[in-house]
Motif scaffolding. Structure first.
Motif, short mmCIF file in Angstrom:
data_model
loop_
_atom_site.label_atom_id
_atom_site.label_comp_id
_atom_site.label_asym_id
_atom_site.label_seq_id
_atom_site.Cartn_x
_atom_site.Cartn_y
_atom_site.Cartn_z
N GLN A 157 0.82 -0.97 0.19
CA GLN A 157 -0.07 -0.23 0.07
C GLN A 157 1.04 1.46 -0.04
O GLN A 157 1.18 1.61 0.94
N ARG A 256 -7.22 3.71 2.02
CA ARG A 256 -6.51 2.60 2.11
C ARG A 256 -6.01 2.19 3.70
O ARG A 256 -5.64 3.29 4.26
N GLU A 280 -15.80 2.14 -0.57
CA GLU A 280 -14.44 1.47 -1.19
C GLU A 280 -13.33 1.57 -0.55
O GLU A 280 -12.14 2.09 -0.93
N THR A 282 -10.21 0.02 1.10
CA THR A 282 -9.27 -1.22 1.07
C THR A 282 -8.67 -1.40 2.29
O THR A 282 -8.06 -0.62 3.16
N GLN A 284 -5.80 -3.88 4.25
CA GLN A 284 -4.77 -4.90 3.53
C GLN A 284 -3.88 -5.29 4.82
O GLN A 284 -3.40 -4.42 5.53
#
Ligand code: ZN
Ligand code: ZN
Length: 344
Positions: A157, A256, A280, A282, A284
């Protein structure tokens, strides 16, 4: 040679250990500096499923080659920096370019940096040992392992220039992410934590805003600083399930989240599906590192892009490893350098 063995929770023994011999492709390294790490502290405090007693421990180090086996690409007397693992190169994950997930990378790693010497097997020597330039101290070079973890996370990321990055947790890993985010051109960097000395250090190392979550709620400050949107990227460095769960509230739509801190095994978390789907976000995870991340981390240390020296809180002689661990347990210091006799 002498070294520490973990013999029970809270107990290490410093004793004479079998001498090390370099086989084909292997090297024996005289350790010039080792560093304490959160994993060592955890293993010492309560044991570790992958470190059965009695076990050597310590895994961040740099030193001087004492002996080199046939075909090893180093010579006795060379200063080296290394990490303690390397992928096998032949399993499914190595073939899929996900070498950090290699089937044997954990089983074939080497522990025992809290000792006078360490033996590095051929698969590590071939990929993850490098010469150490003179201008980098052994203590700084020993940051190669933790910095490789952080660099690997940032490869998954990427930290984008100009963006607002929120780093949750200001232990050694959070502070390394801070240094990396600065080096990679992040815009505003916000760091949250619970210890004022560490937050002050974060401020000195380039954090624009630090928030002590023992008395301040981070959310309103983060929203104020980001026009009510939330951070572009959140990097979680605490390994606490309740903190993992809170991260989606701190990030903007389309943002993110890097879940870097490993939570205790068996723990579960839940997330608001609306935020993950419609906004949306993310999520990770990141584990360990690839040889490419190690090479990048080495470059950052060697070219001076990242100065890790402010993270060294002090030094202890090799027999005094427990004193360093006790200090960390009491919440004092970031990382301590452990220096064998004659290497001071
Ligand atoms: Zn470590
Ligand atoms: Zn593999």
């Amino acid at each position: 040679m002498k070294g520490h063995l973990l013999t029970a929770p809270g107990r290490t023994e410093f004793r004479e250990l079998p001498s090390l011999k370099a086989g084909p492709g292997e090297i024996v390294v005289d350790i010039a500096a080792a560093l304490t790490c959160g994993t060592d502290l955890k293993a010492w405090r309560r044991g570790h499923p992958k470190i059965p007693f009695p076990s050597p421990f310590g895994h961040e180090f740099a030193g001087i080659v004492a002996a080199a086996g046939d075909g090893a690409p180093f010579r006795p007397g060379e200063a080296v920096m290394a990490v303690h693992s390397a992928p096998c190169g032949s399993c499914f994950y190595c073939g899929a370019d996900q070498e950090n997930l290699c089937d044997s990378i954990m089983e074939t790693k080497v522990l025992g940096a809290f000792a006078e010497q360490i033996l590095l097997p051929a698969h590590i020597v071939a990929r993850n040992v490098f010469s150490k330039p003179d201008h980098l101290s052994f203590e700084e070079a020993a940051f190669l392992e933790p910095l490789s973890c952080v660099v690997y996370g940032a490869r998954l990321q990427p930290i984008r220039p100009g963006e607002t990055v929120l780093i949750v947790g200001c232990g050694p890993i959070g502070l390394l992410f801070l240094l990396l985010a600065r080096a990679q051109g992040a815009g505003r960097i916000i760091v949250t934590g619970r210890r004022s000395a560490r937050l002050e250090l974060a401020h000195r190392l380039g954090a624009d805003t630090v928030i002590d979550v023992t008395h301040d709620d981070a959310l309103p400050t983060i929203m104020d600083l980001t026009h009510g949107r939330g951070a572009d990227q959140v990097i979680e460095c605490t390994g606490l399930p309740e903190v993992w769960e809170a991260t989606p509230r701190l990030v903007r739509k389309g943002g993110r989240i890097l879940l870097f801190g490993g939570c205790p095994s068996g723990t579960q978390v839940s997330f608001d599906t609306y935020r993950l789907h419609y906004d949306e976000i993310t999520l990770q995870g990141a584990f360990h590192f690839s040889p490419a991340a190690v090479a990048e981390a080495r470059q950052l240390l060697v070219d001076g892009s990242i100065d890790v020296s402010p993270l060294i809180s002090g030094r202890f002689s090799l027999p005094d490893v427990e004193k360093a661990l006790i200090s960390l347990r009491q919440g004092e210091g970031i990382k301590y350098a452990i220096v064998p006799e004659g290497m001071e």
